[in-house]
Design a protein around this motif. Structure first.
Motif, mmCIF file in Angstrom:
data_model
loop_
_atom_site.group_PDB
_atom_site.id
_atom_site.type_symbol
_atom_site.label_atom_id
_atom_site.label_comp_id
_atom_site.label_asym_id
_atom_site.label_seq_id
_atom_site.Cartn_x
_atom_site.Cartn_y
_atom_site.Cartn_z
ATOM 1 N N VAL A 253 0.836 -1.202 0.000
ATOM 2 C CA VAL A 253 0.000 0.000 0.000
ATOM 3 C C VAL A 253 0.867 1.247 0.000
ATOM 4 C CG1 VAL A 253 -1.627 1.324 1.389
ATOM 5 C CG2 VAL A 253 -1.961 -1.141 1.088
ATOM 6 N N VAL A 254 1.940 1.240 0.842
ATOM 7 C CA VAL A 254 2.828 2.396 0.897
ATOM 8 C C VAL A 254 3.495 2.619 -0.442
ATOM 9 C CG1 VAL A 254 4.936 3.298 1.944
ATOM 10 C CG2 VAL A 254 3.220 2.192 3.372
ATOM 11 N N SER A 255 3.963 1.523 -1.064
ATOM 12 C CA SER A 255 4.609 1.653 -2.370
ATOM 13 C C SER A 255 3.623 2.185 -3.397
ATOM 14 C CB SER A 255 5.164 0.289 -2.816
ATOM 15 O OG SER A 255 6.090 -0.189 -1.870
ATOM 16 N N GLU A 256 2.362 1.709 -3.298
ATOM 17 C CA GLU A 256 1.348 2.165 -4.250
ATOM 18 C C GLU A 256 1.072 3.657 -4.067
ATOM 19 O OE1 GLU A 256 -3.257 1.039 -5.515
ATOM 20 O OE2 GLU A 256 -2.173 -0.130 -4.024
ATOM 21 N N VAL A 257 1.048 4.122 -2.773
ATOM 22 C CA VAL A 257 0.801 5.537 -2.517
ATOM 23 C C VAL A 257 1.940 6.385 -3.063
ATOM 24 C CG1 VAL A 257 0.615 7.273 -0.690
ATOM 25 C CG2 VAL A 257 -0.656 5.121 -0.521
ATOM 26 N N VAL A 258 3.187 5.920 -2.821
ATOM 27 C CA VAL A 258 4.336 6.663 -3.327
ATOM 28 C C VAL A 258 4.311 6.706 -4.838
ATOM 29 C CG1 VAL A 258 6.843 6.665 -3.484
ATOM 30 C CG2 VAL A 258 5.740 6.141 -1.311
ATOM 31 N N ALA A 259 3.970 5.562 -5.456
ATOM 32 C CA ALA A 259 3.915 5.518 -6.911
ATOM 33 C C ALA A 259 2.837 6.447 -7.439
ATOM 34 C CB ALA A 259 3.657 4.078 -7.377
ATOM 35 N N GLU A 260 1.665 6.483 -6.729
ATOM 36 C CA GLU A 260 0.596 7.376 -7.170
ATOM 37 C C GLU A 260 1.024 8.835 -7.069
ATOM 38 O OE1 GLU A 260 -2.787 6.471 -4.886
ATOM 39 O OE2 GLU A 260 -3.257 4.582 -5.901
ATOM 40 N N ASP A 261 1.737 9.182 -5.946
ATOM 41 C CA ASP A 261 2.202 10.553 -5.812
ATOM 42 C C ASP A 261 3.203 10.908 -6.895
ATOM 43 O OD1 ASP A 261 0.627 10.998 -3.641
ATOM 44 O OD2 ASP A 261 2.160 10.418 -2.178
ATOM 45 N N ALA A 262 4.107 9.964 -7.197
ATOM 46 C CA ALA A 262 5.102 10.217 -8.229
ATOM 47 C C ALA A 262 4.433 10.363 -9.582
ATOM 48 C CB ALA A 262 6.136 9.094 -8.243
ATOM 49 N N ASN A 263 3.437 9.489 -9.846
ATOM 50 C CA ASN A 263 2.757 9.573 -11.136
ATOM 51 C C ASN A 263 1.948 10.854 -11.247
ATOM 52 O OD1 ASN A 263 3.796 7.130 -11.957
ATOM 53 N ND2 ASN A 263 2.112 5.936 -11.070
ATOM 54 N N ALA A 264 1.374 11.299 -10.088
ATOM 55 C CA ALA A 264 0.579 12.521 -10.132
ATOM 56 C C ALA A 264 1.446 13.711 -10.514
ATOM 57 C CB ALA A 264 -0.082 12.767 -8.773
ATOM 58 N N SER A 265 2.709 13.699 -10.014
ATOM 59 C CA SER A 265 3.602 14.793 -10.353
ATOM 60 C C SER A 265 4.362 14.509 -11.640
ATOM 61 C CB SER A 265 4.612 15.013 -9.220
ATOM 62 O OG SER A 265 3.932 15.376 -8.043
ATOM 63 N N GLY A 266 4.280 13.260 -12.105
ATOM 64 C CA GLY A 266 4.948 12.917 -13.348
ATOM 65 C C GLY A 266 6.451 12.940 -13.256
ATOM 66 N N GLY A 267 7.029 12.605 -12.101
ATOM 67 C CA GLY A 267 8.474 12.664 -11.955
ATOM 68 C C GLY A 267 9.021 11.526 -11.121
ATOM 69 N N ASP A 268 10.348 11.467 -11.067
ATOM 70 C CA ASP A 268 11.075 10.448 -10.326
ATOM 71 C C ASP A 268 11.474 11.037 -8.967
ATOM 72 O OD1 ASP A 268 12.706 8.528 -9.314
ATOM 73 O OD2 ASP A 268 14.026 8.378 -11.053
ATOM 74 N N VAL A 269 11.017 10.404 -7.869
ATOM 75 C CA VAL A 269 11.263 10.939 -6.534
ATOM 76 C C VAL A 269 12.753 10.921 -6.191
ATOM 77 C CG1 VAL A 269 10.798 10.622 -4.069
ATOM 78 C CG2 VAL A 269 8.971 10.270 -5.732
ATOM 79 N N ALA A 270 13.440 9.824 -6.509
ATOM 80 C CA ALA A 270 14.867 9.710 -6.171
ATOM 81 C C ALA A 270 15.691 10.764 -6.914
ATOM 82 C CB ALA A 270 15.368 8.306 -6.506
ATOM 83 N N LYS A 271 15.421 10.913 -8.199
ATOM 84 C CA LYS A 271 16.139 11.926 -8.964
ATOM 85 C C LYS A 271 15.764 13.329 -8.493
ATOM 86 C CE LYS A 271 17.129 13.389 -13.706
ATOM 87 N NZ LYS A 271 16.810 13.194 -15.135
ATOM 88 N N GLY A 272 14.497 13.506 -8.136
ATOM 89 C CA GLY A 272 14.061 14.810 -7.634
ATOM 90 C C GLY A 272 14.745 15.189 -6.339
ATOM 91 N N LYS A 273 14.987 14.213 -5.466
ATOM 92 C CA LYS A 273 15.684 14.499 -4.216
ATOM 93 C C LYS A 273 17.100 14.991 -4.490
ATOM 94 C CE LYS A 273 17.143 12.385 0.138
ATOM 95 N NZ LYS A 273 17.158 11.159 0.970
ATOM 96 N N GLN A 274 17.772 14.344 -5.451
ATOM 97 C CA GLN A 274 19.121 14.758 -5.799
ATOM 98 C C GLN A 274 19.133 16.182 -6.369
ATOM 99 O OE1 GLN A 274 20.996 12.170 -8.624
ATOM 100 N NE2 GLN A 274 22.933 13.289 -8.626
ATOM 101 N N LEU A 275 18.198 16.481 -7.254
ATOM 102 C CA LEU A 275 18.123 17.826 -7.823
ATOM 103 C C LEU A 275 17.759 18.864 -6.769
ATOM 104 C CD1 LEU A 275 16.272 16.974 -11.168
ATOM 105 C CD2 LEU A 275 18.637 17.761 -10.939
ATOM 106 N N PHE A 276 16.873 18.487 -5.850
ATOM 107 C CA PHE A 276 16.476 19.402 -4.764
ATOM 108 C C PHE A 276 17.678 19.762 -3.906
ATOM 109 C CE2 PHE A 276 15.015 20.376 -0.514
ATOM 110 C CZ PHE A 276 13.960 21.249 -0.731
#
Length: 453
Positions: free
Chosen positions: A32-55
């Motif tokens: 469920v947690v993975s699905e929520v994270v995936a839904e959030d990532a898909n909603a923003s249309g981006g990669d969370v891991a890469k986004g953390k590095q850029l942030f």
């Protein structure tokens, strides 16, 4: 009494069922947690891991996720702008890539942010693509990571309490108990044998003790031994008195407690901050100087808490209380001293002086010039101050005595490369005296007037 087998069978079945149920429930929760994270990532249309590095590379100096810094908090910034301000992602693209242009264009929300944050325009990032911004937005929309459970750290050579072996304290206690029992048994056996001997009429003779001359009296009667002992005591007293007097004013190892704990190990060691960034006057002045607190605030306007070494604190640090919370508390002391309002990100004007305790202190009759050694001589700070990058608490590494300085002048070779002044001196000394390695002593570095003016 016979064993009731069905009870054991029921316990095993119940235990296996609970184990299977907890495992399946944990797997479902992870899914469920993975699905929520995936839904959030898909909603923003981006990669969370890469986004953390850029942030961390582009945004972390001025922004935090859940805390106001130089700029606003960015957690769920996309959804907040969409719901509260009616803005879309295209506005975010334009703002991040060219915020000064948005302000000049008269955009209402852009000018509102500009006015709210002291009219300091955000740095433009024209090199970030829309995909990069999507990755950053995905990271800001992702749920915060679960807190890490602290793990007990055992001291070097020790074992954790969950080990199956017997602790050393129990073994030592058992050995002490056995030894005590043996002593008691020997005393009882001795008393029993004495009673048996008395019952059988055996008389135990007492040992005859010869009367001897006391050792102190024998020593006093030997005049030669007395003379040698007196001479030895006088020489030993003179030696220790001389050693004590030679240590007057020598504070090697002195490590006072400072009003604000400053870790050179973290700043100069872990973060590789150059010594002369803080002690900048060492390049041009006699004194290295104590850094002003505004030098600290160059970094600590944005660094408001200590998140620790990625490898985790060592057992020694934990034993001394050097935790993340401890270092964060010291940063708060810095804010109080400079009068920094952490919530509103501005100075209040209510500053307090910090009474630093001086560590290195030469006598007034000794002259020492930092710039001459650092800028002209090219001497590294560690030569006199020791491995500063490893010091959690700063202490005096060298004795800083006259003999220590003279030995340095005698042994240290002058760096003549790319230094026309020293190269000319070396050339003349080589012609006249055949000098190969130029030292400070050869240029008059042992003259009294060099240090005692």
């Amino acid at each position: 009494m016979k064993k009731v087998l069905y009870r054991h069978l029921f316990s095993k079945v119940l235990g296996l069922s609970l184990l299977f149920f907890s495992t399946s429930f944990y797997a479902q929760e992870e899914a469920v947690v993975s699905e929520v994270v995936a839904e959030d990532a898909n909603a923003s249309g981006g990669d969370v891991a890469k986004g953390k590095q850029l942030f961390n590379q582009n945004c972390a100096a001025c922004h935090a996720l859940n805390r106001k810094m130089t700029g606003p908090a960015l957690a769920n910034v996309e959804s907040r702008l969409l719901e509260d301000e009616g803005l879309d992602k295209e506005w975010l693209y334009a703002w991040i890539k060219n915020s000064p242009g948005m302000i000049k264009s008269g955009d209402a929300y852009a000018n509102k942010i500009y006015a709210e944050y002291n009219q300091a325009a955000m740095t433009a990032f024209p090199t970030l693509s829309n995909a990069d911004i999507d990755d950053i937005l995905a990271y800001t929309a992702a749920p915060p990571p679960a807190p890490v459970t602290a793990v007990a750290v055992a001291s070097e050579g020790g074992e954790t309490g969950s080990g199956s072996g017997i602790s050393n304290e129990i073994i030592l206690g058992a050995l002490a108990l056995v030894f005590g029992l043996l002593v008691i048994m020997l005393i009882l056996v001795n008393n029993t044998l004495r009673r048996i001997a008395e019952a059988n009429g055996v008389v135990l003779e007492k040992e005859k003790v010869e009367k001897r001359t006391p050792i102190w009296k024998a020593f006093a009667q030997n005049q030669f031994l007395v003379l040698v002992s007196v001479i030895f005591l006088l020489l030993a007293s003179a030696y220790f008195a001389y050693g004590w007097m030679m240590q007057v004013g020598v504070d090697q190892g002195y490590a006072p407690v400072q009003p604000i704990h400053y870790s050179h190990k973290i700043h100069a060691g872990d973060n590789k901050i150059e010594c002369k960034y803080c002690h900048s006057s060492a390049r041009v002045s006699k004194h290295s100087g104590i850094p002003a607190l505004n030098v600290c605030m160059n970094c600590h306007k944005s660094i408001y808490e200590y998140k620790g070494n990625p490898e985790g604190p060592s057992a020694e640090d934990l034993a001394n209380g050097y935790t993340n919370e401890f270092y964060t508390g010291e940063i708060k002391k810095l804010y109080k001293a400079v009068g920094w309002d952490e919530e509103n990100q501005k100075y209040t004007g209510e500053s307090q002086p910090v009474e630093w305790v001086r560590i290195h202190n030469l006598p007034d009759f000794a002259y020492f010039n930092h710039s001459q050694h650092v800028s002209v001589g090219g001497i590294e700070c560690q030569t006199c101050h020791g491995p500063v990058e490893e010091m959690e608490v700063m202490y005096q590494f060298a004795p800083l005595t006259m003999g220590w300085c003279i030995n340095c002048h005698r042994e240290t070779e002058v760096k003549v490369e790319d230094n026309a002044y020293y190269a000319a001196i070396h050339e003349e000394l080589s012609k006249k005296y055949g000098v190969d390695n130029l030292t400070v002593a050869m240029m008059g570095g042992l003259e009294c007037g060099k240090c005692h003016y």
